[in-house]
Write an enzyme that holds these catalytic residues in place. Structure first.
Site, short mmCIF file in Angstrom:
data_model
loop_
_atom_site.label_atom_id
_atom_site.label_comp_id
_atom_site.label_asym_id
_atom_site.label_seq_id
_atom_site.Cartn_x
_atom_site.Cartn_y
_atom_site.Cartn_z
N ALA A 99 3.19 6.00 -2.65
CA ALA A 99 4.39 6.79 -2.99
C ALA A 99 4.53 6.93 -4.51
CB ALA A 99 5.64 6.14 -2.39
N GLY B 257 0.81 -1.22 0.00
CA GLY B 257 0.00 0.00 0.00
C GLY B 257 0.84 1.27 0.00
N CYS B 258 1.92 1.24 0.77
CA CYS B 258 2.80 2.42 0.86
C CYS B 258 3.56 2.65 -0.43
CB CYS B 258 3.75 2.27 2.04
SG CYS B 258 2.87 2.20 3.62
N THR B 259 3.93 1.55 -1.10
CA THR B 259 4.62 1.66 -2.38
C THR B 259 3.67 2.26 -3.42
OG1 THR B 259 6.08 -0.18 -1.88
CG2 THR B 259 5.78 0.37 -4.21
#
Length: 155
Positions: A49, A44-46
């Site tokens: 970003a 999710g963070c990738t």
């Protein structure tokens, strides 16, 4: 502690990727997007970003910079930035001071276990250093676009 729309953005100074420092003072007079994410190089963070990286030219054209913040140490933050070619600063908030100030270090629960963790949240800070918009418990798909739309309304 939690931040409200229209309030002054809490101060922060954090080490960031590429040997930079991310701080409220450095952004004085310029609007920016400050987003908090739980952990570098997770799915999710990738996605989040990379979405912000993709939206960066349009955001910069609208006069905005982007700063990402996680509780990760600088090592994982630098690796994450390099792996995905993220050109905006990713800051390390290992002490969770910024997260506490913005109310994003919260109690979470999973599988009946409670723990403290980073709530995926985004803050749109205007040129006067005030919080123009807040998104809490962010769902990644379409989020960067929603931030872009809100940023256009700052003008």
């Amino acid at each position: 502690m939690s931040v409200e729309e229209g309030a002054a953005a809490p101060d922060f100074t954090l080490p960031a990727s590429g040997g930079r420092t991310a701080s409220l003072a450095a952004m004085k007079g310029r609007p920016f997007v400050l987003y908090f994410y739980p952990k570098a190089d997770t799915s999710g963070c990738t996605k989040e970003a990379c979405d912000f990286q993709e939206a960066l030219p349009a955001l910069q054209q609208a006069g905005l910079e982007v700063i990402g913040v996680s509780p990760d140490a600088m090592g994982p933050v630098e690796k994450f930035a390099a792996k995905y070619g993220l050109t905006f600063p990713l800051a390390s908030d290992a002490e969770k001071q910024a997260a506490e100030a913005y109310g994003t270090w919260v109690q979470k629960s999973m599988y009946g276990r409670t723990y403290m963790g980073m709530e995926r949240s985004t803050f749109l800070i205007d040129g006067e250093g005030k919080v123009a918009r807040i998104w809490r418990k962010v769902k990644v798909p379409g989020h960067a676009q929603a931030v872009m739309e809100a940023a256009r309304q700052l003008r």
